[in-house]
Design a protein around this motif. Structure first.
Motif: not given
Length: 393
Positions: A54-62, A173-188, A190-192
């Motif tokens: 549910v969480i992953i669907r909610g975030v990825s849906g957003l 260095m270990s994290t990623v910025s929120a601004s590019i999460l959407g870009a990642y989700m188009t490539m891999i 979203p749950k990962y």
């Protein structure tokens, strides 16, 4: 078998961290154990339960909706090119960063984001064995990014000793910025992306506690977050729009350079040795791929992707993963995917040290001095996240 491999992975990762530790006797086992348990709990919830689904669907849906809204602006400027099914990577993946950056700016302007970041930082400081500043910085890094986050703590930079500065940089260095999460989700998947985001947060504290353990006194543990100069709403919008565009352009430029360079190196290497440079690196990284749970028949391919991420950046590696994902098992794709979601690569050393140097030249030189150790620690964070994901898949 996978449980034995997981234990072996923990031994290898923690041993590598222990070897380079600057205070072996000062390592605090309790916070390391607590955060490892928290990683396992969150990984299980996100990957194996209905709640996580549910969480992953909610975030990825957003983010799916946000990317659609972003596409409206992209299509307006580029005449509908992105709707023709063959839009370039720049339009489909990088341009939406501009819109996500705007939303972050609005949340920052109305004072919602600072409250959330400070609250989460305070909660984390209760379990991670580190200071409140380090906890704040880890959460802020996941929002603002590895260079921008240091602006918010620039008042403290002149007074931070090297050991605390190392922990701050490891989080960045270990994290990623929120601004590019959407870009990642188009490539891999979203749950990962979401799973890696959560696990890396705790993983950064775990590795920092082993490589760089220390105590923070009450007098030292003061958070005086730098507020940006007061702007009007539309000044803020303009600033964040341009910031988002700069990030997209920088990522695009780095992709052009790295992809072209790797292509040339592969050609020359293959002409001399009969094997591509990336494949050769795949054999070097294969043992690490095996220990984090990737099937033995796929460890060279996986090691190649992992090495590509370390030498270039996560975007280049994600593109390469997309090319071969159908030939890999779902387990391998999942483990590699979470490994890729971080800024742990050689170019980030320059980005972080440059960002700090722009605010305080002396401290920037300190960061450059421990740059390789910083990359080593951040890579161990990615390996730990991969190993925990492997036990859950």
């Amino acid at each position: 078998m996978k449980f034995i491999l997981f234990l072996a992975a923990l031994v290898v990762i923690f041993l590598l961290a222990f070897i380079v530790s600057n205070n072996k006797k000062g390592i605090k086992l309790k916070p390391v154990a607590i955060m490892l348990v928290l990683q396992l709990v969150f990984a299980y919830l996100l990957l194996n339960t209905e709640i996580g689904l549910v969480i992953i669907r909610g975030v990825s849906g957003l983010f799916e909706h946000l990317l659609k809204y972003a596409a409206e602006g992209v299509n307006f400027v580029f005449g509908g090119m992105a709707m023709k099914g063959a839009a370039p990577f720049f339009l489909n993946v990088l341009m939406p960063i501009v819109f996500i950056s705007v939303l972050i700016g609005i949340a920052q302007y109305i004072k919602v984001l600072p409250i959330i970041v400070r609250f989460l930082g305070l909660v984390l400081s209760k379990v991670n064995g580190l200071g409140r500043l380090e906890s704040y910085n880890a959460v802020a890094s996941a929002v603002f990014g590895q260079s921008e986050v240091f602006i918010s703590v620039k008042k403290q930079l002149p007074f931070l000793p090297e050991h605390r500065l190392y922990t701050l940089c490891t989080s960045a260095m270990s994290t990623v910025s929120a601004s590019i999460l959407g870009a990642y989700m188009t490539m891999i998947d979203p749950k990962y992306v979401i799973t890696a985001l959560v696990l890396n947060l705790f993983g950064g504290f775990i590795i920092a506690n082993i490589i760089n353990p220390y105590e923070v006194t009450e007098q030292e543990d003061i958070i005086d977050i730098q507020d940006s100069e007061k702007q009007t709403f539309f000044e803020m919008l303009g600033e964040y729009i341009l910031d988002g565009f700069k990030v997209a352009i920088i990522v695009g430029a780095m992709l052009i350079g790295f992809v072209a360079l790797i292509s040339m190196i592969n050609y020359v290497f293959a002409a001399i040795f009969g094997i591509s440079f990336q494949t050769a690196l795949g054999y070097v990284f294969a043992p690490l791929a095996f220990v984090v749970g990737i099937p033995s028949s796929e460890i060279v391919d996986a090691g190649t992707i992992m090495a590509t991420k370390l030498l270039s950046n996560e975007f280049v590696a994600m593109i390469d993963l997309g090319k071969i994902s159908e030939s890999l098992s779902s387990r391998t794709v999942g483990i590699i995917s979470v490994f890729l979601v971080s800024f742990a690569n050689f170019s980030s050393i320059g980005i972080i040290s440059g960002a700090v140097k722009g605010l305080n030249e002396k401290k920037g030189n300190v960061v450059a001095k421990f740059g390789l150790k910083l990359l080593f620690g951040a890579t161990l964070v990615s390996l730990l996240t991969a190993a925990i994901t492997g036990i859950m898949l």
